[in-house]
Design a protein around this motif. Structure first.
Motif, mmCIF file in Angstrom:
data_model
loop_
_atom_site.group_PDB
_atom_site.id
_atom_site.type_symbol
_atom_site.label_atom_id
_atom_site.label_comp_id
_atom_site.label_asym_id
_atom_site.label_seq_id
_atom_site.Cartn_x
_atom_site.Cartn_y
_atom_site.Cartn_z
ATOM 1 N N SER A 2 2.905 -18.995 44.939
ATOM 2 C CA SER A 2 3.917 -19.985 45.310
ATOM 3 C C SER A 2 4.393 -19.780 46.738
ATOM 4 N N ILE A 3 4.318 -18.547 47.215
ATOM 5 C CA ILE A 3 4.749 -18.241 48.580
ATOM 6 C C ILE A 3 3.692 -18.648 49.604
ATOM 7 N N THR A 4 2.424 -18.395 49.281
ATOM 8 C CA THR A 4 1.352 -18.597 50.263
ATOM 9 C C THR A 4 0.639 -19.946 50.166
ATOM 10 N N ALA A 5 0.632 -20.555 48.977
ATOM 11 C CA ALA A 5 -0.147 -21.785 48.786
ATOM 12 C C ALA A 5 0.655 -23.050 49.073
ATOM 13 N N GLY A 6 1.967 -22.924 49.269
ATOM 14 C CA GLY A 6 2.776 -24.103 49.564
ATOM 15 C C GLY A 6 3.026 -24.952 48.335
ATOM 16 N N ASP A 7 2.654 -26.227 48.401
ATOM 17 C CA ASP A 7 2.844 -27.165 47.285
ATOM 18 C C ASP A 7 1.830 -26.855 46.190
ATOM 19 N N LEU A 8 2.290 -26.153 45.137
ATOM 20 C CA LEU A 8 1.367 -25.710 44.087
ATOM 21 C C LEU A 8 0.653 -26.852 43.365
ATOM 22 N N PRO A 9 1.356 -27.908 42.937
ATOM 23 C CA PRO A 9 0.642 -29.000 42.249
ATOM 24 C C PRO A 9 -0.488 -29.591 43.092
ATOM 25 N N SER A 10 -0.220 -29.785 44.376
ATOM 26 C CA SER A 10 -1.252 -30.347 45.255
ATOM 27 C C SER A 10 -2.399 -29.365 45.453
ATOM 28 N N VAL A 35 -18.845 -11.018 41.768
ATOM 29 C CA VAL A 35 -19.790 -12.057 42.185
ATOM 30 C C VAL A 35 -19.299 -13.443 41.788
ATOM 31 N N LEU A 36 -18.813 -13.591 40.565
ATOM 32 C CA LEU A 36 -18.311 -14.879 40.098
ATOM 33 C C LEU A 36 -17.085 -15.319 40.897
ATOM 34 N N ALA A 37 -16.215 -14.348 41.213
ATOM 35 C CA ALA A 37 -15.001 -14.670 41.973
ATOM 36 C C ALA A 37 -15.336 -15.110 43.391
ATOM 37 N N LYS A 38 -16.347 -14.512 44.003
ATOM 38 C CA LYS A 38 -16.745 -14.876 45.356
ATOM 39 C C LYS A 38 -17.082 -16.363 45.435
ATOM 40 N N VAL A 39 -17.786 -16.851 44.415
ATOM 41 C CA VAL A 39 -18.154 -18.265 44.376
ATOM 42 C C VAL A 39 -16.924 -19.130 44.106
ATOM 43 N N GLY A 40 -16.054 -18.649 43.213
ATOM 44 C CA GLY A 40 -14.905 -19.437 42.804
ATOM 45 C C GLY A 40 -13.823 -19.606 43.845
ATOM 46 N N ILE A 41 -13.758 -18.714 44.852
ATOM 47 C CA ILE A 41 -12.657 -18.792 45.818
ATOM 48 C C ILE A 41 -13.128 -19.160 47.219
ATOM 49 N N GLU A 42 -14.298 -19.762 47.313
ATOM 50 C CA GLU A 42 -14.842 -20.122 48.628
ATOM 51 C C GLU A 42 -13.891 -21.023 49.420
ATOM 52 N N ASP A 43 -13.311 -22.019 48.778
ATOM 53 C CA ASP A 43 -12.439 -22.966 49.471
ATOM 54 C C ASP A 43 -11.037 -22.985 48.876
ATOM 55 N N VAL A 44 -10.613 -21.859 48.299
ATOM 56 C CA VAL A 44 -9.317 -21.786 47.630
ATOM 57 C C VAL A 44 -8.505 -20.637 48.217
ATOM 58 N N ASP A 45 -7.190 -20.849 48.370
ATOM 59 C CA ASP A 45 -6.312 -19.764 48.800
ATOM 60 C C ASP A 45 -6.507 -18.578 47.859
ATOM 61 N N SER A 46 -6.702 -17.386 48.416
ATOM 62 C CA SER A 46 -7.055 -16.230 47.587
ATOM 63 C C SER A 46 -5.955 -15.873 46.590
ATOM 64 N N ASN A 47 -4.678 -16.026 46.983
ATOM 65 C CA ASN A 47 -3.582 -15.726 46.059
ATOM 66 C C ASN A 47 -3.528 -16.737 44.916
ATOM 67 N N LEU A 48 -3.765 -18.012 45.234
ATOM 68 C CA LEU A 48 -3.782 -19.041 44.195
ATOM 69 C C LEU A 48 -4.955 -18.815 43.253
ATOM 70 N N ALA A 49 -6.101 -18.447 43.808
ATOM 71 C CA ALA A 49 -7.278 -18.172 42.974
ATOM 72 C C ALA A 49 -7.003 -17.003 42.028
ATOM 73 N N THR A 50 -6.328 -15.975 42.535
ATOM 74 C CA THR A 50 -5.971 -14.824 41.698
ATOM 75 C C THR A 50 -5.088 -15.262 40.543
ATOM 76 N N ALA A 51 -4.105 -16.123 40.829
ATOM 77 C CA ALA A 51 -3.196 -16.600 39.794
ATOM 78 C C ALA A 51 -3.927 -17.420 38.737
ATOM 79 N N VAL A 52 -4.821 -18.304 39.187
ATOM 80 C CA VAL A 52 -5.565 -19.156 38.253
ATOM 81 C C VAL A 52 -6.437 -18.317 37.331
ATOM 82 N N ARG A 53 -7.188 -17.379 37.914
ATOM 83 C CA ARG A 53 -8.103 -16.592 37.080
ATOM 84 C C ARG A 53 -7.349 -15.655 36.145
ATOM 85 N N THR A 54 -6.145 -15.239 36.533
ATOM 86 C CA THR A 54 -5.353 -14.378 35.665
ATOM 87 C C THR A 54 -4.939 -15.104 34.391
ATOM 88 N N CYS A 55 -4.787 -16.438 34.476
ATOM 89 C CA CYS A 55 -4.474 -17.221 33.277
ATOM 90 C C CYS A 55 -5.565 -17.048 32.222
#
Length: 293
Positions: free
Chosen positions: A50-58, A172-192
């Motif tokens: 929420s701090i680094t990605a800005g508008d979370l829904p968008s 390896v899977l994470a490398k592909v999944g976060i290519e165009d995604v903020d790394s902190n947001l990607a961490t949050a999504v995958r933690t779900c």
């Protein structure tokens, strides 16, 4: 290189994770402990996102279905790795379990070379990977008079190996999944996805009632382990997003230095000369890969 510093910070927090978790699962069921600490990581990661990605829904809407799929697979692999890892920690010595888990770096590096074309200084990477694997085998020797607590034989070994395999797939899977995604947001999504898997296993094994039996002291250490894990992940996924996976995974696994040091201070677990030689080999090979990255 900022990604090298990030990978180093990840290693520090990952090392603290192992020790805090070891203390937190002395009496607590390992599956329950994994589920609780995953909940802590989830809260930590979403606060940072929420701090680094800005508008979370968008930001969430902008993530492609392909990225979601790979983040989900990475999260499931992480869940599998955690469940096996903390079950192994509950039955075996930290100095035995951690090196086996860290052997996932060899498979991660090879997959990164093949899948992502990270072939720069290929000879150095291959030689260092072989050295790390050799050092790992030196460290997992059975110490005289030491066995897995509770007479579990080699069950901890099978669990640690399974943890390593899942951990290699995670990177390896994470490398592909976060290519165009903020790394902190990607961490949050995958933690779900990790959280769902962890609690589903607790429920499937009929252990939900054990959650209320966790001692306050151990709950504190489990939560502290979750915070350390969250910090480690944030640095780690930033590093693999901006750097070379084949090198980042090696630096991250230097957390073994922190784990071994604390295992000596907290649990009195000593390294034999053979294991110490293996650790030195791992460190030297990792430094070589970093320098020639």
């Amino acid at each position: 290189m900022s990604w090298v510093l990030a990978a180093s910070a990840s290693a520090l927090f990952a090392g603290l994770t192992s020790i805090l978790a070891k203390v937190g699962i002395e009496r607590t069921d390992s599956d329950v402990a994994t589920a609780i600490r995953t909940a802590v990581v989830l809260v930590f990661s979403w606060v940072m996102a929420s701090i680094t990605a800005g508008d979370l829904p968008s930001a969430l809407a902008a993530i492609s279905p392909r990225s979601y799929a790979f983040l989900a697979l990475s999260g499931l692999a992480t869940g599998g790795s955690w469940i096996c890892y903390f079950a192994a920690l509950s039955e075996g010595d930290v100095n035995k379990v951690v090196p086996i888990d860290k052997s996932s770096t060899a498979l991660s590096a090879l997959l990164a070379i093949v899948l992502f074309g990270e072939t720069g200084h290929l000879a150095v990477k291959l030689a260092a990977t072989a050295a790390i694997l050799g050092g790992t085998f030196l460290m997992i020797e059975r110490k005289q008079g030491a066995g897995a607590p509770g007479g579990e034989g080699s069950r901890w070994l099978l669990l640690a190996v399974a943890s390593a395999v899942f951990a290699a797939l995670t990177s390896v899977l994470a490398k592909v999944g976060i290519e165009d995604v903020d790394s902190n947001l990607a961490t949050a999504v995958r933690t779900c996805f990790v959280l769902v898997m962890a609690w589903a296993i607790v429920a499937a094994r009929g252990k939900l009632s054990l959650v209320h039996e966790v001692e306050p002291r151990e709950l504190g250490f489990i939560c502290a382990s979750g915070v350390a894990t969250g910090a480690s992940w944030l640095f780690y996924y930033y590093a693999i997003r901006t750097g070379q996976v084949s090198v980042v995974v090696q630096i991250d696994k230097l957390s073994i230095l922190v784990s071994v040091a604390f295992a000596r201070l907290v649990f009195g677990e000593r390294l034999s000369r053979r294991a110490a030689a293996g650790l030195a080999l791992i460190v030297a090979a990792t430094l070589a890969m970093t320098v020639w990255a």
